[in-house]
Scaffold this motif. Sequence first.
Motif, PDB file in Angstrom:
ATOM      1  N   GLN A  10      56.382 -44.719 -11.614  1.00 43.14           N
ATOM      2  CA  GLN A  10      55.917 -45.452 -10.434  1.00 43.14           C
ATOM      3  C   GLN A  10      55.539 -46.889 -10.802  1.00 43.14           C
ATOM      4  O   GLN A  10      55.892 -47.833 -10.102  1.00 43.14           O
ATOM      5  N   ILE A  11      54.805 -47.029 -11.894  1.00 45.39           N
ATOM      6  CA  ILE A  11      54.358 -48.351 -12.343  1.00 45.39           C
ATOM      7  C   ILE A  11      55.563 -49.229 -12.682  1.00 45.39           C
ATOM      8  O   ILE A  11      55.616 -50.401 -12.309  1.00 45.39           O
ATOM      9  N   THR A  12      56.525 -48.654 -13.365  1.00 43.14           N
ATOM     10  CA  THR A  12      57.721 -49.392 -13.771  1.00 43.14           C
ATOM     11  C   THR A  12      58.583 -49.772 -12.570  1.00 43.14           C
ATOM     12  O   THR A  12      59.159 -50.855 -12.538  1.00 43.14           O
ATOM     13  N   ALA A  13      58.636 -48.892 -11.582  1.00 42.57           N
ATOM     14  CA  ALA A  13      59.463 -49.147 -10.397  1.00 42.57           C
ATOM     15  C   ALA A  13      58.880 -50.235  -9.495  1.00 42.57           C
ATOM     16  O   ALA A  13      59.612 -50.862  -8.732  1.00 42.57           O
ATOM     17  N   HIS A  14      57.568 -50.445  -9.577  1.00 44.53           N
ATOM     18  CA  HIS A  14      56.899 -51.414  -8.703  1.00 44.53           C
ATOM     19  C   HIS A  14      55.991 -52.334  -9.525  1.00 44.53           C
ATOM     20  O   HIS A  14      54.770 -52.320  -9.360  1.00 44.53           O
ATOM     21  N   PRO A  15      56.585 -53.144 -10.397  1.00 45.60           N
ATOM     22  CA  PRO A  15      55.779 -53.959 -11.315  1.00 45.60           C
ATOM     23  C   PRO A  15      54.920 -55.004 -10.597  1.00 45.60           C
ATOM     24  O   PRO A  15      55.364 -55.636  -9.641  1.00 45.60           O
ATOM     25  N   GLY A  16      53.684 -55.115 -11.056  1.00 43.02           N
ATOM     26  CA  GLY A  16      52.804 -56.165 -10.577  1.00 43.02           C
ATOM     27  C   GLY A  16      52.124 -55.935  -9.240  1.00 43.02           C
ATOM     28  O   GLY A  16      51.319 -56.744  -8.809  1.00 43.02           O
ATOM     29  N   THR A  17      52.418 -54.818  -8.572  1.00 45.54           N
ATOM     30  CA  THR A  17      51.785 -54.554  -7.282  1.00 45.54           C
ATOM     31  C   THR A  17      50.359 -54.046  -7.485  1.00 45.54           C
ATOM     32  O   THR A  17      50.011 -53.543  -8.554  1.00 45.54           O
TER      33      THR A  17
END
Length: 91
Positions: A10-17
Motif C-alpha cells: 500500500q505504501i509503495t503504491a501510494h508514495p508520499g500520501t
Amino acid sequence: MEILKQIQSQITAHPGTKSSIVLAQAMSAACHESYGVSLLLASSVLDSNNARLVQRLANIVREPDYDNEAMRNAMIWLTGSQYADKLRRLD
C-alpha cells in the motif's frame, strides 16, 4: 508476515500520501515499542480498508504468521525509505 507485506505494498503504491505516512508510522509502532502513531490522524485519514490494516497491527502478536525477523526487516525497510523522517519516535 502477510500484514507487513500488505502495508508495504500500500505504501509503495501510494508514495508520499498522508495515508502512506500514517501506515508507515503504524507499521513502525507495531514493529518497535519506541515508535508511535496518532490514532486521531489514522481515523481521519485512512479509508476503511487501511483502517482495518491498522487494527490488525494493533494485535500483531495474534497474526498467524507472527515473526520477529519479519518485523525487524520491516523496520529496516522503513528506516531506509522516504518515510524515515516521518516516523514518530517516542523516546
